[in-house]
Design a protein around this motif. Structure first.
Motif, PDB file in Angstrom:
ATOM      1  N   VAL A 138      37.809 -13.892  49.578  1.00 37.14           N
ATOM      2  CA  VAL A 138      36.825 -14.355  48.587  1.00 37.14           C
ATOM      3  C   VAL A 138      35.965 -13.192  48.116  1.00 37.14           C
ATOM      4  CG1 VAL A 138      34.737 -15.745  48.295  1.00 37.14           C
ATOM      5  CG2 VAL A 138      36.794 -16.775  49.278  1.00 37.14           C
ATOM      6  N   VAL A 139      35.435 -12.391  49.046  1.00 36.65           N
ATOM      7  CA  VAL A 139      34.582 -11.275  48.624  1.00 36.65           C
ATOM      8  C   VAL A 139      35.415 -10.182  47.946  1.00 36.65           C
ATOM      9  CG1 VAL A 139      32.830 -11.767  50.366  1.00 36.65           C
ATOM     10  CG2 VAL A 139      34.652 -10.134  50.904  1.00 36.65           C
ATOM     11  N   TRP A 140      36.636 -10.001  48.386  1.00 38.11           N
ATOM     12  CA  TRP A 140      37.553  -9.031  47.781  1.00 38.11           C
ATOM     13  C   TRP A 140      37.769  -9.361  46.304  1.00 38.11           C
ATOM     14  CZ3 TRP A 140      43.090  -8.715  50.334  1.00 38.11           C
ATOM     15  CH2 TRP A 140      43.737  -7.542  49.940  1.00 38.11           C
ATOM     16  N   GLU A 141      38.116 -10.611  46.025  1.00 40.78           N
ATOM     17  CA  GLU A 141      38.346 -11.021  44.646  1.00 40.78           C
ATOM     18  C   GLU A 141      37.047 -11.031  43.841  1.00 40.78           C
ATOM     19  OE1 GLU A 141      40.655 -14.558  44.202  1.00 40.78           O
ATOM     20  OE2 GLU A 141      42.154 -13.957  45.685  1.00 40.78           O
ATOM     21  N   ARG A 142      35.957 -11.416  44.474  1.00 46.45           N
ATOM     22  CA  ARG A 142      34.667 -11.418  43.774  1.00 46.45           C
ATOM     23  C   ARG A 142      34.329 -10.022  43.262  1.00 46.45           C
ATOM     24  NH1 ARG A 142      30.134 -11.970  47.820  1.00 46.45           N
ATOM     25  NH2 ARG A 142      30.504  -9.719  47.892  1.00 46.45           N
ATOM     26  N   GLU A 143      34.514  -9.019  44.114  1.00 43.08           N
ATOM     27  CA  GLU A 143      34.189  -7.655  43.694  1.00 43.08           C
ATOM     28  C   GLU A 143      35.117  -7.195  42.574  1.00 43.08           C
ATOM     29  OE1 GLU A 143      31.552  -6.087  44.578  1.00 43.08           O
ATOM     30  OE2 GLU A 143      30.958  -7.541  46.118  1.00 43.08           O
ATOM     31  N   ALA A 144      36.400  -7.567  42.647  1.00 39.36           N
ATOM     32  CA  ALA A 144      37.335  -7.182  41.588  1.00 39.36           C
ATOM     33  C   ALA A 144      36.951  -7.820  40.253  1.00 39.36           C
ATOM     34  CB  ALA A 144      38.764  -7.568  41.969  1.00 39.36           C
ATOM     35  N   ARG A 145      36.502  -9.070  40.300  1.00 34.78           N
ATOM     36  CA  ARG A 145      36.157  -9.772  39.058  1.00 34.78           C
ATOM     37  C   ARG A 145      34.982  -9.141  38.329  1.00 34.78           C
ATOM     38  NH1 ARG A 145      36.947 -14.448  42.145  1.00 34.78           N
ATOM     39  NH2 ARG A 145      34.686 -14.759  42.299  1.00 34.78           N
ATOM     40  N   GLN A 146      34.190  -8.346  39.030  1.00 36.97           N
ATOM     41  CA  GLN A 146      33.055  -7.696  38.359  1.00 36.97           C
ATOM     42  C   GLN A 146      33.535  -6.784  37.237  1.00 36.97           C
ATOM     43  OE1 GLN A 146      29.909  -8.762  39.224  1.00 36.97           O
ATOM     44  NE2 GLN A 146      31.178 -10.078  40.524  1.00 36.97           N
ATOM     45  N   ALA A 147      34.765  -6.300  37.343  1.00 35.88           N
ATOM     46  CA  ALA A 147      35.295  -5.431  36.293  1.00 35.88           C
ATOM     47  C   ALA A 147      35.482  -6.179  34.971  1.00 35.88           C
ATOM     48  CB  ALA A 147      36.625  -4.814  36.743  1.00 35.88           C
ATOM     49  N   ALA A 148      35.616  -7.516  35.042  1.00 37.21           N
ATOM     50  CA  ALA A 148      35.733  -8.291  33.806  1.00 37.21           C
ATOM     51  C   ALA A 148      34.482  -8.146  32.956  1.00 37.21           C
ATOM     52  CB  ALA A 148      36.007  -9.756  34.128  1.00 37.21           C
ATOM     53  N   GLY A 149      33.324  -8.017  33.616  1.00 34.15           N
ATOM     54  CA  GLY A 149      32.078  -7.810  32.884  1.00 34.15           C
ATOM     55  C   GLY A 149      32.010  -6.476  32.188  1.00 34.15           C
ATOM     56  N   LEU A 150      32.905  -5.559  32.541  1.00 37.86           N
ATOM     57  CA  LEU A 150      32.975  -4.247  31.887  1.00 37.86           C
ATOM     58  C   LEU A 150      34.041  -4.233  30.795  1.00 37.86           C
ATOM     59  CD1 LEU A 150      32.843  -2.038  35.112  1.00 37.86           C
ATOM     60  CD2 LEU A 150      30.940  -2.666  33.603  1.00 37.86           C
ATOM     61  N   GLY A 151      34.631  -5.405  30.535  1.00 39.23           N
ATOM     62  CA  GLY A 151      35.615  -5.519  29.467  1.00 39.23           C
ATOM     63  C   GLY A 151      37.055  -5.385  29.891  1.00 39.23           C
ATOM     64  N   LEU A 152      37.326  -5.360  31.202  1.00 46.39           N
ATOM     65  CA  LEU A 152      38.701  -5.221  31.676  1.00 46.39           C
ATOM     66  C   LEU A 152      39.350  -6.586  31.866  1.00 46.39           C
ATOM     67  CD1 LEU A 152      37.230  -2.506  32.670  1.00 46.39           C
ATOM     68  CD2 LEU A 152      39.101  -2.350  34.315  1.00 46.39           C
ATOM     69  N   ARG A 153      40.649  -6.631  31.641  1.00 46.70           N
ATOM     70  CA  ARG A 153      41.430  -7.785  32.079  1.00 46.70           C
ATOM     71  C   ARG A 153      41.694  -7.616  33.569  1.00 46.70           C
ATOM     72  NH1 ARG A 153      46.969  -8.476  32.799  1.00 46.70           N
ATOM     73  NH2 ARG A 153      47.504  -6.590  31.613  1.00 46.70           N
ATOM     74  N   VAL A 154      41.367  -8.645  34.358  1.00 48.27           N
ATOM     75  CA  VAL A 154      41.467  -8.551  35.813  1.00 48.27           C
ATOM     76  C   VAL A 154      42.435  -9.606  36.323  1.00 48.27           C
ATOM     77  CG1 VAL A 154      40.237  -8.664  38.018  1.00 48.27           C
ATOM     78  CG2 VAL A 154      39.111  -7.675  36.000  1.00 48.27           C
ATOM     79  N   ALA A 155      43.415  -9.175  37.107  1.00 49.15           N
ATOM     80  CA  ALA A 155      44.326 -10.103  37.790  1.00 49.15           C
ATOM     81  C   ALA A 155      44.320  -9.784  39.274  1.00 49.15           C
ATOM     82  CB  ALA A 155      45.747  -9.986  37.237  1.00 49.15           C
ATOM     83  N   THR A 156      44.302 -10.822  40.106  1.00 46.90           N
ATOM     84  CA  THR A 156      44.348 -10.641  41.562  1.00 46.90           C
ATOM     85  C   THR A 156      45.608 -11.320  42.081  1.00 46.90           C
ATOM     86  OG1 THR A 156      42.942 -12.613  41.841  1.00 46.90           O
ATOM     87  CG2 THR A 156      41.848 -10.473  41.860  1.00 46.90           C
ATOM     88  N   ILE A 157      46.445 -10.551  42.807  1.00 46.57           N
ATOM     89  CA  ILE A 157      47.738 -11.034  43.297  1.00 46.57           C
ATOM     90  C   ILE A 157      47.577 -11.420  44.765  1.00 46.57           C
ATOM     91  CG2 ILE A 157      50.186 -10.568  43.515  1.00 46.57           C
ATOM     92  CD1 ILE A 157      49.120 -10.415  40.645  1.00 46.57           C
TER      93      ILE A 157
END
Length: 294
Positions: A138-157
Motif C-alpha cells: 500500500v505505501v509502495w504504490e502510494r509513493e509511486a502514485r505521487q508521480a501522477a501529480g507531476l504529470g506522469l502516467r503511473v502503472a503499478t504491476i
C-alpha cells in the motif's frame, strides 16, 4: 526510447535491461554499486534519485527493493518496508527535480497487496489486505502514485510468483524436487498466482509502450494454480515424484512470519492485462515450467 531502470541487477531487472537494449532503447540504470556501462550511483533510502539520470528520459521503470524471501526479523521488516516506501519517495523526488521530466513511471508492486483470501478470485478492484506485506504494498504504490501529480502516467504491476530457475521461489524449490522429496505445502489447497519470467517482462514492456496501462495491473498468468497442482506440475517437468507433504509447521519453523507467503493462498487473476490486450506467451503451467527449466 530513453529509459531509466532501478533494480537492474535483480532477477527481472537484468533480463528487462537486455530486452530493452535489444530492441534499441537507451538504458540508464540506478544502482547502489554501479559497475556496468550506463550505471549511476544512488542510495535509495538516503537521498533523492539523481535528477541528471532522469532528465530527458521518456520513462522510468522502478524495480528496486529489499528481497522479501528471507526470515522476517524486525530489522528485515524495516529494510523491506523502507526500501520500498523511502526508495520510491526518493525516486519521485528525483523525478520532480528532473528537467525535462519523464512522462511514464512503471513501478513494481506485489500480490501481497491483497493479503490472504483463500479461494476468492481477486482482480485489481479487490481492496488491500491488512497484514505486513499488504501494508508494505500500500505505501509502495502510494509513493509511486505521487508521480501522477507531476504529470506522469503511473502503472503499478502487482507481481505474483515469477518462474525463473535462476532465482526466486522456484530456485528454492528445485533442489528438493530434483531429489524427489518435494510436494505440497500445508495441505496444498492454497492458491499460487504464478507468471513466467518472459510474461513478467512482457507486461512491463506493455505497460511502458501502451498508454492504456495506468493504475494497478495484476502480473500473473490467467489461471493461478493451487500449491498441490503446482507441485505436481513441477514434478512432471522434472520427471520426479512430488508427493511428499510438507507441514505448515515445518515451513513456519524455517522461515518464521515469512512463511505466510507459502502457507496462505491468494487467487489473483490478471483482469486488466487481458482488457488491455496483453496476450500471455505462457498461460499453461506445464508448458511454462518446461520452458523455464530448459
Amino acid at each position: 526510447m530513453r529509459i531509466t531502470v532501478t533494480g537492474a541487477s535483480g532477477l527481472i531487472g537484468s533480463k528487462l535491461v537486455e530486452r530493452l537494449r535489444s530492441r534499441g532503447d537507451e538504458v540508464t540504470t540506478l544502482s547502489r554499486n554501479p559497475s556496468s556501462p550506463g550505471a549511476v550511483a544512488w542510495q535509495p533510502e538516503r537521498e533523492p534519485a539523481p535528477a541528471a539520470a532522469l532528465s530527458g528520459r521518456d520513462a522510468v521503470i522502478h524495480l528496486a527493493g529489499e528481497n522479501v524471501a528471507q526470515r522476517w526479523s524486525d530489522d528485515a521488516k524495516r529494510r523491506i518496508r523502507e526500501s520500498r516506501e523511502l526508495g520510491t519517495r526518493n525516486l519521485v523526488a528525483g523525478i520532480e527535480a528532473a528537467d525535462p521530466r519523464p512522462s511514464v513511471l512503471i513501478s513494481s508492486s506485489a500480490v501481497g497487496y491483497y493479503g490472504p483470501h483463500g479461494n476468492e478470485r481477486l482482480d485489481e478492484d479487490t481492496p488491500a489486505g491488512h497484514d505486513f506485506l499488504a501494508e508494505v504494498c500500500v505505501v509502495w504504490e502510494r509513493e509511486a502514485r505521487q508521480a501522477a501529480g507531476l504529470g506522469l502516467r503511473v502503472a503499478t504491476i502487482r507481481t505474483g510468483v515469477v518462474l525463473d530457475q535462476g532465482g526466486g521461489a522456484l530456485a528454492k524449490m528445485l533442489p528438493f524436487f530434483k531429489l524427489g522429496v518435494g510436494g505440497p505445502v500445508a495441505g496444498g489447497g492454497q492458491y499460487m498466482p504464478w507468471i513466467h519470467r518472459d510474461d513478467e517482462i512482457g507486461l512491463l514492456l506493455a505497460a511502458l509502450d501502451n498508454p492504456g496501462f495506468s493504475g494497478a495491473v495484476n502480473g500473473s498468468a490467467p489461471e493461478p494454480a493451487t500449491n498441490r497442482d503446482f507441485s505436481r506440475a513441477l514434478g512432471r517437468a522434472l520427471h520426479r515424484p512430488a508427493i511428499a507433504p510438507i507441514p505448515a509447521a515445518a515451513i513456519k519453523a524455517l522461515y518464521g512470519d515469512m512463511a505466510q507467503i507459502v502457507v496462505d493462498g491468494v487467487r489473483m487473476v490478471p483482469g486488466r492485462a487481458g482488457e488491455l490486450g496483453y496476450a500471455f506467451r505462457h498461460p499453461d503451467l506445464d508448458e511454462a515450467l518446461r520452458s523455464t527449466l530448459q
